[in-house]
Design a protein around this motif. Sequence first.
Motif, PDB file in Angstrom:
ATOM      1  N   VAL A  45       0.849  -1.198   0.000  1.00  0.00           N
ATOM      2  CA  VAL A  45       0.000   0.000   0.000  1.00  0.00           C
ATOM      3  C   VAL A  45       0.885   1.248   0.000  1.00  0.00           C
ATOM      4  N   LYS A  47      -0.135   4.316  -0.761  1.00  0.00           N
ATOM      5  CA  LYS A  47      -0.901   5.561  -0.576  1.00  0.00           C
ATOM      6  C   LYS A  47      -0.130   6.550   0.298  1.00  0.00           C
ATOM      7  N   SER A  68      -5.198   4.710  -2.418  1.00  0.00           N
ATOM      8  CA  SER A  68      -6.464   5.063  -1.770  1.00  0.00           C
ATOM      9  C   SER A  68      -7.075   6.376  -2.234  1.00  0.00           C
ATOM     10  N   VAL A  93      -7.901   0.723  -2.941  1.00  0.00           N
ATOM     11  CA  VAL A  93      -8.348   0.215  -1.644  1.00  0.00           C
ATOM     12  C   VAL A  93      -9.032   1.283  -0.788  1.00  0.00           C
ATOM     13  N   MET A 170     -13.240  -7.941   0.728  1.00  0.00           N
ATOM     14  CA  MET A 170     -12.165  -7.235   1.439  1.00  0.00           C
ATOM     15  C   MET A 170     -12.713  -6.707   2.756  1.00  0.00           C
ATOM     16  N   ILE A 172     -11.451  -4.551   6.652  1.00  0.00           N
ATOM     17  CA  ILE A 172     -10.462  -3.862   7.484  1.00  0.00           C
ATOM     18  C   ILE A 172     -10.780  -4.172   8.941  1.00  0.00           C
ATOM     19  N   MET A 204      -3.408  -6.245   7.663  1.00  0.00           N
ATOM     20  CA  MET A 204      -2.570  -5.080   7.408  1.00  0.00           C
ATOM     21  C   MET A 204      -1.321  -5.237   8.292  1.00  0.00           C
ATOM     22  N   THR A 205      -0.517  -4.191   8.383  1.00  0.00           N
ATOM     23  CA  THR A 205       0.737  -4.305   9.128  1.00  0.00           C
ATOM     24  C   THR A 205       0.555  -4.920  10.525  1.00  0.00           C
ATOM     25  N   ARG A 220      -2.727  -6.479   2.775  1.00  0.00           N
ATOM     26  CA  ARG A 220      -2.457  -5.137   2.241  1.00  0.00           C
ATOM     27  C   ARG A 220      -1.602  -4.412   3.270  1.00  0.00           C
ATOM     28  N   VAL A 221      -0.333  -4.203   2.958  1.00  0.00           N
ATOM     29  CA  VAL A 221       0.567  -3.639   3.963  1.00  0.00           C
ATOM     30  C   VAL A 221       1.298  -2.399   3.462  1.00  0.00           C
ATOM     31  N   GLY A 222       1.338  -1.389   4.313  1.00  0.00           N
ATOM     32  CA  GLY A 222       2.033  -0.155   3.979  1.00  0.00           C
ATOM     33  C   GLY A 222       3.141   0.144   4.957  1.00  0.00           C
ATOM     34  N   THR A 223       2.774   0.363   6.218  1.00  0.00           N
ATOM     35  CA  THR A 223       3.716   0.830   7.229  1.00  0.00           C
ATOM     36  C   THR A 223       4.926  -0.098   7.389  1.00  0.00           C
ATOM     37  N   ARG A 229       3.470   6.865   7.170  1.00  0.00           N
ATOM     38  CA  ARG A 229       3.079   7.656   5.994  1.00  0.00           C
ATOM     39  C   ARG A 229       3.288   9.142   6.262  1.00  0.00           C
TER      40      ARG A 229
END
Length: 238
Positions: A45, A47, A68, A93, A170, A172, A204-205, A220-223, A229
């Motif tokens: 992710v 975003k 996003s 997402v 999906m 959250i 997620m993370t 779905r991973v970002g951090t 972010r």
Amino acid sequence: MIERSLPAGMAGGDTADAAFIAGRLLQVRERLSAVNGEGVRVVAVTKAHAADVVAAAIDAGCTDIGESYAQELLHKNRELLADCQNRPQVHFVGGLQRNKIRKLASIVDVWQSVDRLDLGEELARRSPRARVMVQVDLSGEQAKRGCPAEKVPDLVARFADLGLDVVGLMGIGPTGAPEKARPGFAMLRGLVDRLGLSECSMGMTADLEIAVQEGSTMVRVGTCLFGPRPSRRRKIEQ
Ligand SMILES: *Cc1c(COP(=O)(O)O)cnc(C)c1O
């Protein structure tokens, strides 16, 4: 434990370094393996991160990215994705607005956050046979959106009637301790099976282990890949 600190000189949101991200991606794969999730797809992710972070993620081997915000994705498409050699699959997402669909139609490969009939109708019009996932409300938290679970079977059927390719669901997890996400994740996986779908996008993370234990096919991973972010106030100029 995963290493959460960033190398010296690398502030959060500045992680546009492919080798660094590749290391982080390996850590994610190790976390997945530890819960027998070797086959789980990783959506990176990106975003709120700049286009150079997306470029680095692609160089690091990310094959799927998650975005996003419509304006931001349009910007990254112009900067990078439009003529990218290893173009990743682009997953949308975030909160989807009907009036943004037309512009995004040629950029997005998987629409993960479709939670209302009117969005499906607009998608069917602008992107016939689009690949979609129905976002299901797992937390009751307004900001996280999602279709109430009891209405999901009907929405999935309507989307199929519209010719959309409904690949899965999906969700959250709720805010708070990761373990709190377990009942909702179990419910989501149950719905995926009941409806005969293939993809279950959850985790997620903070809660990916719980999600995989409950049957996630896609996290779905970002951090954990890119660090914190950057504030959206430092927004990309349009
Ligand atoms: C931001 C976001 C993620 C990534 O969250 P992290 O906690 O940074 O891994 C995943 N899914 C959705 C829908 C998001 O909006």
